[in-house]
Every structure is written in structure tokens, then in C-alpha cells.
Design a protein around this motif. Structure first.
Motif, PDB file in Angstrom:
ATOM      1  N   ASP A  95      -9.171   5.223   6.906  1.00  0.00           N
ATOM      2  CA  ASP A  95      -8.898   4.169   5.923  1.00  0.00           C
ATOM      3  C   ASP A  95      -7.470   3.678   6.096  1.00  0.00           C
ATOM      4  N   PRO A  96      -7.209   2.416   5.771  1.00  0.00           N
ATOM      5  CA  PRO A  96      -5.840   1.900   5.713  1.00  0.00           C
ATOM      6  C   PRO A  96      -5.302   1.979   4.289  1.00  0.00           C
ATOM      7  N   LEU A  97      -4.017   1.748   4.130  1.00  0.00           N
ATOM      8  CA  LEU A  97      -3.448   1.625   2.787  1.00  0.00           C
ATOM      9  C   LEU A  97      -4.020   0.394   2.092  1.00  0.00           C
ATOM     10  N   VAL A  98      -3.992  -0.718   2.788  1.00  0.00           N
ATOM     11  CA  VAL A  98      -4.533  -1.972   2.271  1.00  0.00           C
ATOM     12  C   VAL A  98      -5.746  -2.319   3.123  1.00  0.00           C
ATOM     13  N   ALA A  99      -6.891  -2.455   2.489  1.00  0.00           N
ATOM     14  CA  ALA A  99      -8.143  -2.672   3.217  1.00  0.00           C
ATOM     15  C   ALA A  99      -8.499  -4.159   3.248  1.00  0.00           C
ATOM     16  N   TRP A 100      -9.520  -4.464   4.045  1.00  0.00           N
ATOM     17  CA  TRP A 100     -10.051  -5.826   4.110  1.00  0.00           C
ATOM     18  C   TRP A 100     -11.505  -5.787   3.657  1.00  0.00           C
ATOM     19  N   GLU A 101     -11.866  -6.709   2.817  1.00  0.00           N
ATOM     20  CA  GLU A 101     -13.240  -6.797   2.321  1.00  0.00           C
ATOM     21  C   GLU A 101     -14.159  -7.256   3.461  1.00  0.00           C
ATOM     22  N   SER A 102     -14.977  -6.351   3.955  1.00  0.00           N
ATOM     23  CA  SER A 102     -15.802  -6.692   5.120  1.00  0.00           C
ATOM     24  C   SER A 102     -17.283  -6.373   4.902  1.00  0.00           C
ATOM     25  N   ASN A 103     -17.695  -6.295   3.648  1.00  0.00           N
ATOM     26  CA  ASN A 103     -19.108  -6.060   3.360  1.00  0.00           C
ATOM     27  C   ASN A 103     -19.736  -7.242   2.629  1.00  0.00           C
ATOM     28  N   ILE A 104     -19.192  -8.433   2.900  1.00  0.00           N
ATOM     29  CA  ILE A 104     -19.707  -9.656   2.305  1.00  0.00           C
ATOM     30  C   ILE A 104     -19.778 -10.720   3.395  1.00  0.00           C
ATOM     31  N   PRO A 142     -15.200 -15.829   3.270  1.00  0.00           N
ATOM     32  CA  PRO A 142     -14.215 -14.976   3.938  1.00  0.00           C
ATOM     33  C   PRO A 142     -13.829 -13.797   3.049  1.00  0.00           C
ATOM     34  N   GLY A 143     -13.534 -12.656   3.672  1.00  0.00           N
ATOM     35  CA  GLY A 143     -13.084 -11.499   2.913  1.00  0.00           C
ATOM     36  C   GLY A 143     -11.650 -11.679   2.455  1.00  0.00           C
ATOM     37  N   LYS A 144     -11.146 -10.684   1.751  1.00  0.00           N
ATOM     38  CA  LYS A 144      -9.771 -10.734   1.256  1.00  0.00           C
ATOM     39  C   LYS A 144      -9.189  -9.329   1.256  1.00  0.00           C
ATOM     40  N   LEU A 145      -7.880  -9.241   1.087  1.00  0.00           N
ATOM     41  CA  LEU A 145      -7.231  -7.945   0.974  1.00  0.00           C
ATOM     42  C   LEU A 145      -7.721  -7.235  -0.285  1.00  0.00           C
ATOM     43  N   MET A 146      -7.874  -5.923  -0.183  1.00  0.00           N
ATOM     44  CA  MET A 146      -8.322  -5.140  -1.325  1.00  0.00           C
ATOM     45  C   MET A 146      -7.741  -3.735  -1.229  1.00  0.00           C
ATOM     46  N   PRO A 147      -7.738  -2.985  -2.340  1.00  0.00           N
ATOM     47  CA  PRO A 147      -7.174  -1.639  -2.298  1.00  0.00           C
ATOM     48  C   PRO A 147      -7.903  -0.727  -1.322  1.00  0.00           C
ATOM     49  N   GLY A 148      -7.131   0.072  -0.607  1.00  0.00           N
ATOM     50  CA  GLY A 148      -7.676   1.104   0.259  1.00  0.00           C
ATOM     51  C   GLY A 148      -7.139   2.436  -0.227  1.00  0.00           C
ATOM     52  N   LEU A 149      -6.338   3.088   0.605  1.00  0.00           N
ATOM     53  CA  LEU A 149      -5.689   4.323   0.169  1.00  0.00           C
ATOM     54  C   LEU A 149      -4.519   4.035  -0.777  1.00  0.00           C
ATOM     55  N   ALA A 150      -4.119   2.788  -0.845  1.00  0.00           N
ATOM     56  CA  ALA A 150      -3.174   2.344  -1.880  1.00  0.00           C
ATOM     57  C   ALA A 150      -3.970   1.599  -2.947  1.00  0.00           C
ATOM     58  N   THR A 151      -3.809   1.980  -4.201  1.00  0.00           N
ATOM     59  CA  THR A 151      -4.538   1.315  -5.281  1.00  0.00           C
ATOM     60  C   THR A 151      -3.854   0.031  -5.727  1.00  0.00           C
ATOM     61  N   GLU A 152      -2.550  -0.057  -5.479  1.00  0.00           N
ATOM     62  CA  GLU A 152      -1.814  -1.286  -5.803  1.00  0.00           C
ATOM     63  C   GLU A 152      -0.533  -1.337  -4.984  1.00  0.00           C
ATOM     64  N   TRP A 153      -0.004  -2.536  -4.837  1.00  0.00           N
ATOM     65  CA  TRP A 153       1.251  -2.725  -4.111  1.00  0.00           C
ATOM     66  C   TRP A 153       1.959  -3.944  -4.688  1.00  0.00           C
ATOM     67  N   LYS A 154       3.264  -3.879  -4.693  1.00  0.00           N
ATOM     68  CA  LYS A 154       4.043  -5.007  -5.213  1.00  0.00           C
ATOM     69  C   LYS A 154       5.431  -4.980  -4.596  1.00  0.00           C
ATOM     70  N   PHE A 210     -13.609  -7.273  11.577  1.00  0.00           N
ATOM     71  CA  PHE A 210     -13.879  -6.058  10.819  1.00  0.00           C
ATOM     72  C   PHE A 210     -15.314  -6.140  10.291  1.00  0.00           C
ATOM     73  N   GLN A 211     -16.113  -5.119  10.567  1.00  0.00           N
ATOM     74  CA  GLN A 211     -17.465  -5.050  10.027  1.00  0.00           C
ATOM     75  C   GLN A 211     -17.628  -3.716   9.319  1.00  0.00           C
ATOM     76  N   ASP A 212     -18.433  -3.688   8.269  1.00  0.00           N
ATOM     77  CA  ASP A 212     -18.640  -2.471   7.492  1.00  0.00           C
ATOM     78  C   ASP A 212     -19.983  -1.858   7.871  1.00  0.00           C
ATOM     79  N   LEU A 213     -19.951  -0.791   8.656  1.00  0.00           N
ATOM     80  CA  LEU A 213     -21.189  -0.172   9.121  1.00  0.00           C
ATOM     81  C   LEU A 213     -21.852   0.690   8.051  1.00  0.00           C
ATOM     82  N   THR A 214     -21.204   0.868   6.899  1.00  0.00           N
ATOM     83  CA  THR A 214     -21.827   1.674   5.840  1.00  0.00           C
ATOM     84  C   THR A 214     -23.042   0.981   5.243  1.00  0.00           C
ATOM     85  N   THR A 215     -23.162  -0.328   5.421  1.00  0.00           N
ATOM     86  CA  THR A 215     -24.264  -1.067   4.791  1.00  0.00           C
ATOM     87  C   THR A 215     -25.580  -0.936   5.555  1.00  0.00           C
TER      88      THR A 215
END
Length: 536
Positions: A63-72, A76-88, A528-533
Motif C-alpha cells: 500500500d502507499p501512504l496516499v492511494a489512487w481510486e482504481s476500482n471505478i 477518472p479516479g482521484k487521490l484517496m487515503p491509503g496508509l495515511a488517513t489524512e494529509w495537510k 493502476f488497476q484493482d485486482l481485488t474486484t
């Protein structure tokens, strides 16, 4: 028959029986995926073999700190929380970014993910004095995270990363930085080669078996922290099959369940056989990236523009049996970053010949140039047939191309090194054909035109330097307003096209073909593709 083909044939013949027995014994669901690479990408944490490799041994195991939405697939996907729940960004110092880390995420070896692991992994790829530094992984990710100056642990669940300059686009770099287990590395005697065979990340899959150049077996991680992304298939087998026709035959004979990059001329046969073609809008472009250094055959803008006008892109789309979209620049014309270039990229052979004549060249007095290209691989589409098409098209206007054909990872080495490196300049290479991800501002535009990122500091491969562009990039970095960013990015892209920085050919649609047994495959608008689906 090539030895590799013989080995592959023996393996594929054994696959149905072996996996039938295996699945029956364990009541597993198994998906066999024929991938276009010649080998399994690196499994230690930072995949090699380009952006497409992240779906195989990147975001599956890690996993990355900041993930990319790749199950839609509908947008287009967007940045989303990964191992980091928030960043500022720190309001008092915009170079400092604070990341709050996820609690309860566990590595596959049972150790807990905390701030120390983030610092350890950053040292792994950025600090060559650290004991865990891995040159292989560093080579893959360092050019992808060029903004990082320093980093520090604040507490067990908070880290601070300082950028070299104010950089509002910095979070877009972080989906490429993946986190592997320090505890597992210690357990295996601090040996990255051993770690490659027994890796440990926090991802939705674990690596169960690895046979280089033959297969990798990923199994579901039932303890994955994101319960919405638990794998729907128990086991995914990755099979490197670099030849497109061999991949298609493996699918039709039931030896694999899905493939990427099918051969266009076999698509009618595949579809009539009940196989499903899946494709989507993909932020990806297939260009020639020119050298703009003194002495380059492409230094004259008339030559660069002529090359762009000499290509019948609709002809290439037909060659691809519709599995491509003509390119008019780095990004699609519908992008908010496209702008209003004065130079219109179209097919105009007469105008191309006129520009070449002005520059002093013709079919009888050709300009000669050497281009380095890949044999194939994820993101390279049908590299050899498409490059032959370009070669023939440019010959019509007096540009005589010579190709240096290499395996994909070798191509990436030449790319990261930059045109001035001896491996390029010493061979007279003045252009590189490499598929580029264009999903976000940094990956699509800024990294190719920023003079601070001239290779090896980044991947401004050709050494492009334009003070007006650099000034616009400075404004983009310091603006945290997306609308302002979009307007400035449009001016930068407009300049790229007007300068004919590259020969833009087509955008990919990232085609996959699925057996009727495969359900739930989501073709994201990304590499980026999400193979979990995937469900079987």
C-alpha cells in the motif's frame, strides 16, 4: 521454437490439470492472468517495468501512504487515503506536509505498520547510507518522488515530509511510493533477494509463490485493513506471456482466464468465441520524446512539427483495430489542461514536406535519427508494428529512422538516465518511444518540462528548458486552488504542443479480454488497476 516459448508451452500445458487439482483440494477460486511482460516485476516493494507493473506486484502486495481510486470505471479516479488517513500542508511552512497514519494496519508477517516503517522505507530508496538502501528499488521510485527533501517521525502515527520547494502537487507523487516490512527484512537476514521471494507488505494480497519469468501466485489477505477491498478471488496467477498472439491462444485454449493487450487482428475470433473485450478511456499517450539538446536532429522545430504532421493517426487506429484514439497532444483535447495550441496536430503530408524542405531535407537528402524503442510490454501497445508504421510514414517526408530495440526494463533504464547519458548519447540516440501516464498534473505534464527535472534529477528526458514554462510551474506549485492550477497547466500544455516537444501518436484504451468465467473486472481510467474486484 525459442527456448522461452518451449518453457512457456510446457508450463501452459500443465496449468489446467495442476490448477484443477489445486482448486478442488482447497476449494479455491483461481484467476490466471496472462500479462504482456517478459518477467514478473520486482516484488520487494517498488516494481520495475513501468506504471503498468503496479497492478501486478505493487498495489496488490503493498500500500502507499496516499492511494489512487482504481476500482471505478465510470469516471477518472482521484487521490484517496491509503496508509495515511489524512494529509495537510503546514500553514506556517508550505514546504512541510503532515501525514496522519492508519492505526491497526498489519504487515503480512504480523508486525504493525507505524511511523518508523515510513521513515525506514523512505531511507530504503532515498538514503544510500542506510543499511536497508536498495539500489534497484531506489532506481524505480526516486524519479517518481523528486520533491522530497527530508522527512521525520513526529510520533508513532504521524510523519512530516518536507519538500525541496513549495509543491501543491506533491501528494500526486505518493501513490508510487510503497511500504514494505522492516521486520521481514530483518528476519530474512537483511537480504533483499530473499525478501523478493518472501515479501511482506500491508496489501490485499500476499505473494505465495514466485518463479522468475514463469509465474507469481498471489493469495488473498483475509486480514487486510480495508474490508471494502478484500479480494474476491482466493488466488491470482500472473503468467508473463510477452507475445500477443501467444497470449490470445492461451486464452482461447483455456490456459488463462484473462489477458491484457490482445492482438487487434485476433479480436473478431476472440469475440465470436464468447470472450469479452473490456476497454476504457485511459490517461496514457504513446509518443516519441525528442531530444532538444544541441546537435540533436530534432533541434529544429520545423522538423519536430513536420514529424507530427506526417502521421496518419487514423491509419494507426485501424492498425490497432480501433483499440486506440488519435492524439492531438500530451493529454486528450477534452482535458482541462489541453489549452488552445496554435499548432494543430493533424495529418498533412504536403505541409510536412514543405517544413522539411525549409529545414533543408527531403527524401533524396534525408535527416537521420536513432530512436530507442521496446520490444513490447504493458503500456507500449503493439510496439514493433506501430513503430514500423511511424518509420515508413516519416520516410515519406525525408526522416530516416533507425531503431535500437530493447527489452522494456532496459528502455526504462535509458529513460531515467536521460539523453545526455553515455548509454544514449554514446549510441546517437535522440528520441525515445515510451508510453506515458497522463492521469494527474505531475505525471502528465510538469515532470516532462520542468528544467529542474532534467534527467537524472527527474524524467525530463530530452533536456527541455523554457524559462516561461518554469515560471508557470512555479505558480502551479505555490497555488493550492485547483482552478488556478488547471488554467496554468493549460498554458504549459499549450506551449508543449506549440513547441512540438514530442511526436504524439495515439492514446491507449488499455484493452483486456476476459473469459466468460471472469466477473467483476473493473477497467479503471488509469494504469493502476484493482485486482481485488475480480471474481470467478
Amino acid at each position: 521454437m525459442h527456448p522461452f516459448s518451449k518453457q512457456l508451452s510446457r508450463w501452459l500445458l500443465a496449468v489446467p490439470v495442476a490448477f484443477s487439482l489445486h482448486a478442488s483440494a482447497l476449494a479455491e477460486t483461481v484467476a490466471r492472468y496472462g500479462i504482456s511482460m517478459a518477467d514478473i516485476p520486482l516484488t520487494t516493494g517498488q516494481p520495475d517495468r513501468g506504471a503498468g507493473a503496479y497492478q501486478f506486484t505493487g498495489h496488490t502486495i503493498y500500500d502507499p501512504l496516499v492511494a489512487w481510486e482504481s476500482n471505478i470505471d465510470s469516471r477518472p479516479g482521484k487521490l484517496m487515503p491509503g496508509l495515511a488517513t489524512e494529509w495537510k500542508v503546514n500553514p506556517k511552512d508550505s514546504k512541510k506536509w503532515v501525514f496522519k497514519l492508519r492505526k491497526g494496519a498489519m504487515f503480512h508477517d504480523g508486525s504493525e505498520f507505524k511511523a518508523d516503517a515510513v521513515i525506514w522505507n523512505l531511507d530504503k530508496v532515498l538514503n544510500d547510507k542506510s543499511p536497508q538502501f536498495d539500489a534497484k528499488q531506489s532506481a524505480q521510485v526516486r524519479p517518481r518522488i523528486p520533491s522530497i527533501a527530508s522527512y521525520a517521525k513526529i510520533d508513532d502515527y504521524t510523519v512530516e515530509i518536507t519538500t525541496k520547494e513549495i509543491d501543491a502537487l506533491f501528494p500526486y507523487q505518493l501513490p508510487w511510493f510503497l511500504v514494505s516490512s522492516p521486520a521481514q527484512w530483518e528476519k530474512l537476514g537483511r537480504d533483499w533477494n530473499k525478501f523478493a521471494m518472501q515479501p511482506s507488505g500491508t496489501g490485499p494480497f500476499k505473494l505465495d509463490k514466485l518463479v522468475p519469468r514463469e509465474r507469481a501466485e498471489l493469495v488473498k489477505n483475509p486480514a487486510y485493513w480495508d474490508k471494502s477491498r478484500l479480494a474476491k478471488t482466493d488466488r491470482i496467477i500472473l503468467l508473463p506471456i510477452p507475445d500477443a498472439l501467444t497470449r490470445a491462444n492461451a486464452l482461447m485454449s483455456g490456459q488463462v482466464d484473462l489477458i491484457e493487450t490482445p492482438p487487434p487482428d485476433v479480436m473478431p475470433q476472440l469475440q465470436s468465441g464468447g470472450f469479452k473485450l473490456v476497454k476504457n478511456v485511459t490517461p496514457h499517450v504513446w509518443p516519441y520524446h525528442f531530444s532538444t539538446q544541441p546537435g540533436s536532429p530534432w533541434i529544429d522545430i520545423r522538423v519536430r512539427k513536420a514529424a507530427n504532421l506526417a502521421i496518419d493517426r487514423e491509419g494507426i487506429v485501424k492498425l490497432m483495430n480501433g483499440l486506440a484514439v488519435p492524439a492531438k497532444g500530451q493529454v486528450d483535447s477534452t482535458s482541462p489542461w489541453f489549452g488552445k495550441p496554435a499548432f494543430k496536430i493533424t495529418y498533412d503530408l504536403a505541409a510536412a514536406k514543405a517544413l522539411m524542405a525549409q529545414a533543408g531535407y527531403s527524401k533524396s537528402k534525408p535527416l537521420k535519427a536513432k530512436v530507442i524503442i521496446a520490444q513490447g510490454g504493458t503500456g507500449q501497445m503493439l510496439s514493433l508494428p506501430m513503430n514500423e508504421y511511424i518509420q515508413q510514414s516519416l520516410a515519406e517526408i525525408g526522416i530516416q529512422l533507425e531503431f535500437e530495440v530493447v527489452e522494456l526494463e532496459n528502455l526504462y533504464l535509458h529513460w531515467r538516465s536521460g539523453v545526455k547519458a553515455d548509454m544514449n548519447a554514446g549510441k546517437g540516440i535522440s528520441a525515445i518511444n515510451l508510453g506515458y501516464v497522463t492521469s494527474d498534473p505531475f505525471y502528465g505534464i510538469t515532470r516532462f518540462v520542468d528544467s529542474r527535472y532534467i534527467a537524472p534529477n527527474g524524467v525530463n528526458w530530452g533536456g527541455y528548458s523554457n524559462p516561461k514554462v518554469d515560471a508557470a510551474l512555479d505558480k502551479i506549485r505555490t497555488s493550492f486552488d485547483p482552478k488556478v492550477q488547471d488554467g496554468l497547466l493549460a498554458t504549459v500544455h499549450q506551449t508543449m504542443v506549440d513547441d512540438a516537444l514530442m511526436l504524439w501518436v495515439v492514446h491507449d484504451v488499455n484493452p483486456h479480454v476476459l473469459s466468460p468465467k471472469v466477473k467483476g473486472f473493473v477497467q479503471a481510467q488509469h494504469w493502476f488497476q484493482d485486482l481485488t474486484t475480480i471474481r470467478m
